[in-house]
Design an enzyme around this catalytic site. Structure first.
Site, PDB file in Angstrom:
ATOM      1  N   ASN A   1       0.813  -1.203   0.000  1.00  0.00           N
ATOM      2  CA  ASN A   1       0.000   0.000   0.000  1.00  0.00           C
ATOM      3  C   ASN A   1       0.857   1.268   0.000  1.00  0.00           C
ATOM      4  OD1 ASN A   1      -1.907   1.984   0.359  1.00  0.00           O
ATOM      5  ND2 ASN A   1      -3.064   0.886   1.919  1.00  0.00           N
ATOM      6  N   ASP A   2       1.437   1.588   1.137  1.00  0.00           N
ATOM      7  CA  ASP A   2       2.187   2.842   1.234  1.00  0.00           C
ATOM      8  C   ASP A   2       3.355   2.922   0.245  1.00  0.00           C
ATOM      9  OD1 ASP A   2       0.504   3.686   3.267  1.00  0.00           O
ATOM     10  OD2 ASP A   2       1.698   2.683   4.803  1.00  0.00           O
TER      11      ASP A   2
END
Lengths: 91, 471
Positions: B397-398
């Site tokens: 994600n990040d």
């Protein structure tokens, strides 16, 4: 106190910095884990203080320190080896 | 200490240095670890008291029995821990072992200090300062590592913050230092024991207070820092009990660990102060970012996603923590093999801090026998991302959040990312729309050419493999 030990201390700082100047990010975790095992040398400190502990309190705390130190050394090296086993090159 | 023993310990120091050196190169890493372990074993057999008496020939009393039992218990705990832990939980295990080392360092220093209080040792500030330092650093490393362990186990992952926290922590630290300053020169009076216990407890508490406000995503950096702390505490213990091997080993770990911590922060493009005191994603910052998402999320079924993949020329897989949690690395390999049979060129883009530890993804993919040459580092793959047909993001994600490049207000702004948003199309495999560890929205999920494949990574991959086989 022996002043030689201060020389050794200062030199070790520089060696520690120099020795890992170039390390690929994929080895960050194993390297951390490997050095983690090396500071398990605190086991020696635990052995030495327990060796001439006389009171029950000192024996108890020294005993815990030896267990902790021993687990740090053994577990540290073993877990690092397990990680590095995964890096075998595929033939 | 005899000359022979001195020479043995010089040899041991060399083995430690070579061990660390070898550990920093992929070809020699495993040997390096064994070299360091050999050094430790030799040093253990050569262990002498400061008076030059070998520990092993001094005669067996009750304490020697205790030492042996202690070593064996530690050995069993360490071996069971190291061999039973799953590959995904490695980071926690390192944190735990580090905490034990810190605890041992604090206990050793405490015992020495309390002996001084009882007047059984001559104490000067030269000796008390290293003892107090080892107690302070060792105990905060102990409690801090336990919190890091719990955070990585999924307990209170989110940063716990409140206004004035840094000020309160600073105040506690000052109190500890003041107490240490007083103790250093008053170690021989009986009340020093009480002061010492207060200081010990405050240091334990400080370790908790220091790690609590830091988010789970930053735990690798915290563990690395605490690792170097423990090294320094061990070195200080070495000073206090006059053991050169401990000074050398502890200092090597302290300085190389400090550098490693800085390297990790550099990989995330964040200063270390930001990690420790920034309370990632707290307060107002994240709310401002959350509102600014445009576009809609487009879900996709496994069959359609499989078609996209099977008819692509070049596919890049971006693995993240989701893959580790689902233990899906073997399915990832299988999918990659199936795609290979279809003539698709598959590569794996590895972000340096994907997962919970740097190198986490390399370890998992290597476990599943993904060939080395298919793993590509972030910097190598980014320039060619425009020519990638499908980017398959598996539980990351990040590390693929374009906000790191585009939004100055984002807490992860400036962090290098794998530029999945530049690929021709992107398939994101995710359990839900929940935010990543940094607690911020990901604009990649809302882009026109992004499709979301919801579900557990293992099940989704299994469905993809079946569907690709049918095509």
């Amino acid at each position: 106190m022996d002043t030689n030990i201060i020389f050794i201390f200062i030199l070790s700082i520089f060696v520690g910095f120099e020795v890992i100047s170039k390390v690929p990010s994929m080895l960050h975790t194993p390297l951390m884990s490997g050095t983690n095992a090396i500071h398990g040398i605190i086991l020696f400190g635990g052995i030495l203080v327990l060796a001439d502990a006389s009171s029950l309190l000192a024996q108890g705390l020294g005993f815990v320190a030896v267990i902790f130190g021993s687990a740090n050394v053994v577990g540290g090296f073993m877990v690092t080896d397990r990680m590095l086993q995964m890096f075998k090159k595929k033939k | 200490m005899s000359a022979t023993i001195s020479l043995i310990f010089i040899g041991v120091a060399v083995l430690f240095i070579i061990g660390i050196k070898f550990l920093s190169s992929p070809k020699t890493a495993r040997i390096g670890n064994l070299v360091a372990a050999a050094g430790m074993l030799i040093a253990l057999f050569a262990l002498h008291t400061p008076d030059g008496i070998s520990v092993w020939t001094a005669g067996w009393t009750l304490n020697y029995t205790l030492i042996t039992i202690g070593i064996v218990i530690g050995l069993v705990i360490g071996a069971i821990g190291a061999y039973s832990v799953k590959m995904t939980a490695m980071p926690q295990m390192v944190a735990l072992f580090n905490g034990l080392g810190g605890g041992a360092a604090a206990l050793v220093a405490s015992l020495e200090f309390l002996r001084g209080v009882q007047g059984r040792n001559t104490v000067t500030a030269f000796i008390t300062v290293p003892m107090l330092f080892a107690t302070l650093i060792g105990s905060l490393s102990f409690s801090g590592s336990i919190i890091a362990y719990l955070k990585l186990q999924g307990k209170f992952e989110k940063p716990i913050t409140f206004p004035g926290q840094n000020i309160l922590n600073g105040f506690i630290l000052l109190l500890i230092l003041a107490l240490c300053g007083w103790l250093a020169f008053n170690a021989t009076i009986p009340v020093a024991a009480t002061g010492f216990i207060v200081m010990f407890s405050l240091a334990l508490f400080f370790g908790i207070a220091m790690v609590m406000p830091i988010g789970g995503a930053d735990m690798p950096v915290v563990i690395s820092l605490l690792n170097s702390f423990t090294g320094l505490a061990v070195a200080a213990d070495g000073f206090a009990i006059n053991n050169t091997a401990m000074v050398v080993a502890g200092t090597l770990v302290g300085s190389s660990g400090t550098l490693l911590t800085l390297l990790m922060c550099k990989a995330m493009n964040r200063p270390v102060t930001n990690v420790l005191f920034g309370a990632f994603g707290s307060a107002g910052g994240s709310k401002a970012v959350a509102g600014a998402v445009a576009g809609t999320v487009k879900p996709v079924q496994a069959d359609e996603a499989a078609l996209l993949l099977a008819y692509a020329q070049r596919v890049v897989v971006v693995p993240g923590y989701g893959m580790a949690v689902a233990q899906a690395q073997h399915q990832v390999r299988e999918l990659s093999d199936e795609l290979g049979k279809h003539g698709v060129e598959v590569q794996f883009a590895i972000h340096p801090v994907a997962g919970r530890m740097p190198g986490h993804m390399n370890v998992l993919l290597a476990e599943a026998n993904v060939p080395y040459d298919q793993l590509v580092e972030m910097d190598q793959i980014n320039p060619s991302m425009d020519r990638v047909d499908v980017c398959l993001v598996i539980g990351a994600n990040d590390v693929v959040n374009p906000a790191a490049r585009e939004e100055k207000s984002s807490p992860i702004y400036g962090m290098p990312i794998i530029e999945a948003d530049r690929c021709k199309s992107t398939i994101v495999m995710k359990r839900s729309m929940a935010a990543g560890f940094a607690g911020i929205e990901n604009h990649l999920f809302y882009k026109d050419n992004t499709r979301m494949l919801f579900g557990d990574a293992k099940n989704s991959l299994q469905a993809l493999i079946t569907a690709v086989k049918e095509n």
